[in-house]
Design an enzyme around this catalytic site. Structure first.
Site, mmCIF file in Angstrom:
data_model
loop_
_atom_site.group_PDB
_atom_site.id
_atom_site.type_symbol
_atom_site.label_atom_id
_atom_site.label_comp_id
_atom_site.label_asym_id
_atom_site.label_seq_id
_atom_site.Cartn_x
_atom_site.Cartn_y
_atom_site.Cartn_z
ATOM 1 N N MET A 1 -14.148 3.387 4.387
ATOM 2 C CA MET A 1 -14.519 2.846 3.078
ATOM 3 C C MET A 1 -13.379 2.001 2.514
ATOM 4 O O MET A 1 -12.220 2.180 2.883
ATOM 5 C CB MET A 1 -14.844 3.970 2.095
ATOM 6 C CG MET A 1 -16.120 4.717 2.396
ATOM 7 S SD MET A 1 -15.871 5.904 3.690
ATOM 8 C CE MET A 1 -14.853 7.070 2.891
ATOM 9 N N GLY A 2 -13.730 1.153 1.579
ATOM 10 C CA GLY A 2 -12.761 0.263 0.942
ATOM 11 C C GLY A 2 -13.370 -1.111 0.778
ATOM 12 O O GLY A 2 -13.165 -1.990 1.596
ATOM 13 N N ASP B 1 -12.570 5.085 -2.996
ATOM 14 C CA ASP B 1 -11.638 4.031 -2.551
ATOM 15 C C ASP B 1 -10.283 4.093 -3.255
ATOM 16 O O ASP B 1 -9.363 3.378 -2.861
ATOM 17 C CB ASP B 1 -12.227 2.636 -2.812
ATOM 18 C CG ASP B 1 -13.480 2.368 -2.011
ATOM 19 O OD1 ASP B 1 -13.793 3.195 -1.137
ATOM 20 O OD2 ASP B 1 -14.130 1.340 -2.258
ATOM 21 N N GLU C 1 -14.035 -1.510 5.141
ATOM 22 C CA GLU C 1 -15.344 -2.185 5.136
ATOM 23 C C GLU C 1 -15.319 -3.570 4.481
ATOM 24 O O GLU C 1 -16.100 -4.437 4.841
ATOM 25 C CB GLU C 1 -16.403 -1.306 4.455
ATOM 26 C CG GLU C 1 -16.122 -1.023 2.988
ATOM 27 C CD GLU C 1 -17.195 -0.160 2.325
ATOM 28 O OE1 GLU C 1 -16.821 0.699 1.509
ATOM 29 O OE2 GLU C 1 -18.384 -0.336 2.618
ATOM 30 N N ARG D 1 -28.379 3.989 -7.913
ATOM 31 C CA ARG D 1 -27.856 2.705 -8.400
ATOM 32 C C ARG D 1 -28.956 2.029 -9.213
ATOM 33 O O ARG D 1 -30.119 2.412 -9.133
ATOM 34 C CB ARG D 1 -27.453 1.820 -7.221
ATOM 35 C CG ARG D 1 -26.328 2.419 -6.401
ATOM 36 C CD ARG D 1 -25.729 1.405 -5.446
ATOM 37 N NE ARG D 1 -24.809 2.048 -4.528
ATOM 38 C CZ ARG D 1 -23.522 2.271 -4.800
ATOM 39 N NH1 ARG D 1 -23.007 1.911 -5.953
ATOM 40 N NH2 ARG D 1 -22.747 2.869 -3.919
ATOM 41 N N GLY D 2 -28.606 1.013 -9.970
ATOM 42 C CA GLY D 2 -29.590 0.303 -10.785
ATOM 43 C C GLY D 2 -30.129 1.209 -11.882
ATOM 44 O O GLY D 2 -29.459 2.146 -12.302
ATOM 45 N N THR E 1 -14.185 7.241 -7.618
ATOM 46 C CA THR E 1 -14.132 6.194 -6.604
ATOM 47 C C THR E 1 -13.363 6.703 -5.404
ATOM 48 O O THR E 1 -12.171 6.985 -5.488
ATOM 49 C CB THR E 1 -13.523 4.868 -7.111
ATOM 50 O OG1 THR E 1 -13.012 4.146 -5.987
ATOM 51 C CG2 THR E 1 -12.403 5.097 -8.100
HETATM 52 P P1 ATP Z 1 -19.493 3.082 -6.684
HETATM 53 O O1 ATP Z 1 -18.019 3.144 -6.656
HETATM 54 O O2 ATP Z 1 -20.115 4.155 -5.899
HETATM 55 O O3 ATP Z 1 -20.020 1.729 -6.383
HETATM 56 P P2 ATP Z 1 -20.330 2.441 -9.333
HETATM 57 O O4 ATP Z 1 -20.329 3.213 -10.601
HETATM 58 O O5 ATP Z 1 -19.541 1.177 -9.350
HETATM 59 O O6 ATP Z 1 -19.882 3.426 -8.209
HETATM 60 P P3 ATP Z 1 -22.833 1.001 -9.287
HETATM 61 O O7 ATP Z 1 -24.008 1.215 -8.406
HETATM 62 O O8 ATP Z 1 -22.185 -0.321 -9.290
HETATM 63 O O9 ATP Z 1 -21.824 2.158 -8.900
HETATM 64 O O10 ATP Z 1 -23.251 1.307 -10.812
HETATM 65 C C1 ATP Z 1 -23.747 2.573 -11.209
HETATM 66 C C2 ATP Z 1 -24.665 2.446 -12.383
HETATM 67 O O11 ATP Z 1 -24.042 1.704 -13.436
HETATM 68 C C3 ATP Z 1 -25.963 1.749 -12.058
HETATM 69 O O12 ATP Z 1 -27.019 2.543 -12.543
HETATM 70 C C4 ATP Z 1 -25.864 0.408 -12.739
HETATM 71 O O13 ATP Z 1 -27.102 -0.009 -13.223
HETATM 72 C C5 ATP Z 1 -24.902 0.655 -13.882
HETATM 73 N N1 ATP Z 1 -24.082 -0.524 -14.167
HETATM 74 C C6 ATP Z 1 -23.353 -1.225 -13.272
HETATM 75 N N2 ATP Z 1 -22.695 -2.244 -13.863
HETATM 76 C C7 ATP Z 1 -23.038 -2.191 -15.177
HETATM 77 C C8 ATP Z 1 -22.713 -2.984 -16.329
HETATM 78 N N3 ATP Z 1 -21.875 -4.034 -16.249
HETATM 79 N N4 ATP Z 1 -23.251 -2.625 -17.518
HETATM 80 C C9 ATP Z 1 -24.088 -1.579 -17.601
HETATM 81 N N5 ATP Z 1 -24.429 -0.789 -16.574
HETATM 82 C C10 ATP Z 1 -23.933 -1.090 -15.373
#
Ligand code: ATP
Ligand code: MG
Length: 460
Positions: free
Chosen positions: A275-276, A232, A331, A176-177, A230
């Site tokens: 999860m959810g 979820d 969750e 993440r991040g 996802t």
């Molecule tokens: P999950 O369903 O597992 O949460 P996700 O893709 O929503 O999956 P996140 O951790 O929220 O998981 O985001 C994944 C990556 O996307 C991260 O590296 C984050 O920095 C990037 N990211 C999230 N939101 C944005 C955004 N609005 N614009 C650009 N990058 C983003």
């Protein structure tokens, strides 16, 4: 979407036109009108019958409601004749916009784990090779791999990915991040990546769309294609997302264990958290499938713990009448009962409080207070479920999604994602699928079937 003025006799036409525009998927030729169209050899190589025409469409809404009453909340037309909503059909196109020998393709997996990631990676690599791409790499540990100099690209080929679907997780790792969009696109330019396959959830897709826009801005001829991940099942418009089926199936084991524990103990209560974060699809489906759940709690349906119509009172009733009870909670449910820490994860997502622990503690406290013996056991199978390999039906879904992602990129589409809609595969513009999270409709037949199965009252 434009607001609908039902008094306008042309409203339906306008609505349909607006819909068509919104779901029109971006193409390389929007920015590069002179981009060369090269005849594809994919179908010839695969002895596959036909190419998909760019004008082929998949019907998004298939119900023709006969009256406002049967349409329920979804009805926007007082006469309830239907509105046509067609989206673009996925698959190999006759013309491709990249020469396979010029392609450097990269795959990245972001967010949390989900069964099927390796299956999708596998089919992307295999399909790219069939198109004739030699330069395929994996970006390690999500978007972070674009900026961290200690994380080298992972070379990918059929040989590398042949058996990766036999285990769960992601061959490439997740995170993440990470870096900003500018940093990611800088890195793509530096590495010469002109096809990017992004596997992730709403956050990852927001990132993918931003990467696509940045590439257009810099006039880079790049295809960015997402595959929604996802567990979820909370992505708009899609029948389901990969990993969801597997999660529901795997959740049965946890529910069954909770049932056995509860059933074998004197006044046993089993609590399972699934999860959810914002939608209760897994909890609802798993409760329905197991038939062993007495109380199912999801984020979409508010409930009370205490009070004459609360969850605790009903638990007491179940102990008195059945001798045991099983609670299945998503969750994201009941977050209002928990202390708001305002904590965020590396991607900026809210860190949720543990509703499972809360239910366990409150239940213990309640039964102690009323002087009734109760044996409360809590199971959180989250990471056990996330880490399993995809089941057969998800495996097949991943295969088709992975293949169609590659077809979409070669066809010159960018800023798109691929999904299954009414049993057909379709390409959708990313902004439309991440506009908001899909959630369980508390007035839907499915939720009411779940209530029929559990026999729970309204906890309000
Ligand atoms: P999950 O369903 O597992 O949460 P996700 O893709 O929503 O999956 P996140 O951790 O929220 O998981 O985001 C994944 C990556 O996307 C991260 O590296 C984050 O920095 C990037 N990211 C999230 N939101 C944005 C955004 N609005 N614009 C650009 N990058 C983003
Ligand atoms: Mg997310």
């Amino acid at each position: 979407a434009t607001a609908i003025d039902l008094s306008d006799p042309e409203w339906k036409l306008k609505y349909q036109r607006d819909f068509e525009e919104r779901f029109n998927i971006p193409h390389i030729t929007d920015a590069f009108p002179d981009a060369e169209a090269i005849p594809s050899t994919f179908c010839l190589k695969m002895r596959s019958p036909t190419y998909i025409n760019n004008k082929d469409r998949v019907l998004l809404k298939v119900i023709n409601y006969s009256s406002p009453a049967s349409a329920g909340a979804v009805c926007i037309d007082p006469d309830c004749t239907w509105i046509e909503q067609w989206v673009q059909r996925a698959g190999p196109r006759e013309n491709i916009y990249f020469r396979p020998e010029d392609v450097k393709a990269a795959i990245v997996t972001c967010g949390g784990l989900c069964p099927g990631l390796n299956d999708v990676i596998r089919l992307i690599v295999i399909t790219l090779e069939i198109y004739g791409v030699k330069n395929i790499v994996g970006i390690p540990f999500g978007y972070r791999g674009f900026s961290d100099k200690n994380l080298p690209e992972i070379p990918l080929s059929r040989k590398v990915v042949q058996n990766i679907h036999l285990s769960g997780g992601s061959l490439l790792g997740v995170s993440r991040g990470g870096p900003t969009v500018t940093e990611i696109v800088d890195s793509m330019e530096e590495r010469g990546i002109n096809m990017l396959f992004v596997l992730g959830g709403n956050g990852t897709h927001a990132g993918a769309n931003a990467i696509h826009n940045e590439c257009v801005k810099r006039r880079m001829k790049v295809a960015v294609v997402g595959v929604p991940k996802t567990i979820d099942n909370d992505i708009l418009h899609m029948d389901k997302t990969f990993g969801f089926d597997t999660a529901v199936e795997e959740a049965q084991r946890a529910i069954n264990s909770a049932y056995i524990e509860a059933h074998s103990a004197y006044h046993g209560i089993g609590v399972v958290k699934l999860m959810g974060r914002s939608s209760g699809f897994i909890a609802m489906q798993a409760s329905l499938a197991s038939g062993q759940v007495d109380i199912c709690l999801i984020p979409e349906v508010p409930f009370n713990f205490h009070g004459p119509d609360g969850v605790l009172k009903h638990l007491n009733y179940l102990i008195e009448t059945k001798g045991s009870a099983v609670v299945c909670v998503a969750e994201g449910a009941g977050q209002s009962f928990l202390e708001n820490t305002n904590a965020k994860d590396a991607s900026g997502n809210k860190v949720l409080g543990d509703i499972g622990v809360h239910i366990q503690q409150e239940t213990k406290k309640y039964f102690k207070e009323i002087g009734v013996a109760a044996d409360v056991k809590y199971i959180d199978p989250t990471y056990m479920i996330r880490a399993v390999r995809a089941n057969a039906s998800d495996g097949i879904l991943c295969t088709v999604l992975g293949q169609n992602a590659v077809h979409g990129a070669f066809a010159g589409y960018s800023g798109i994602t691929v999904g299954i809609i009414n049993n057909h595969y379709a390409y959708l513009p990313i902004p439309e699928v991440i506009a908001y999270d899909k959630s369980v409709d508390p007035n839907s037949r499915m939720w009411h079937r779940c209530l029929t199965s559990t026999g729970q009252p309204d906890f309000l």
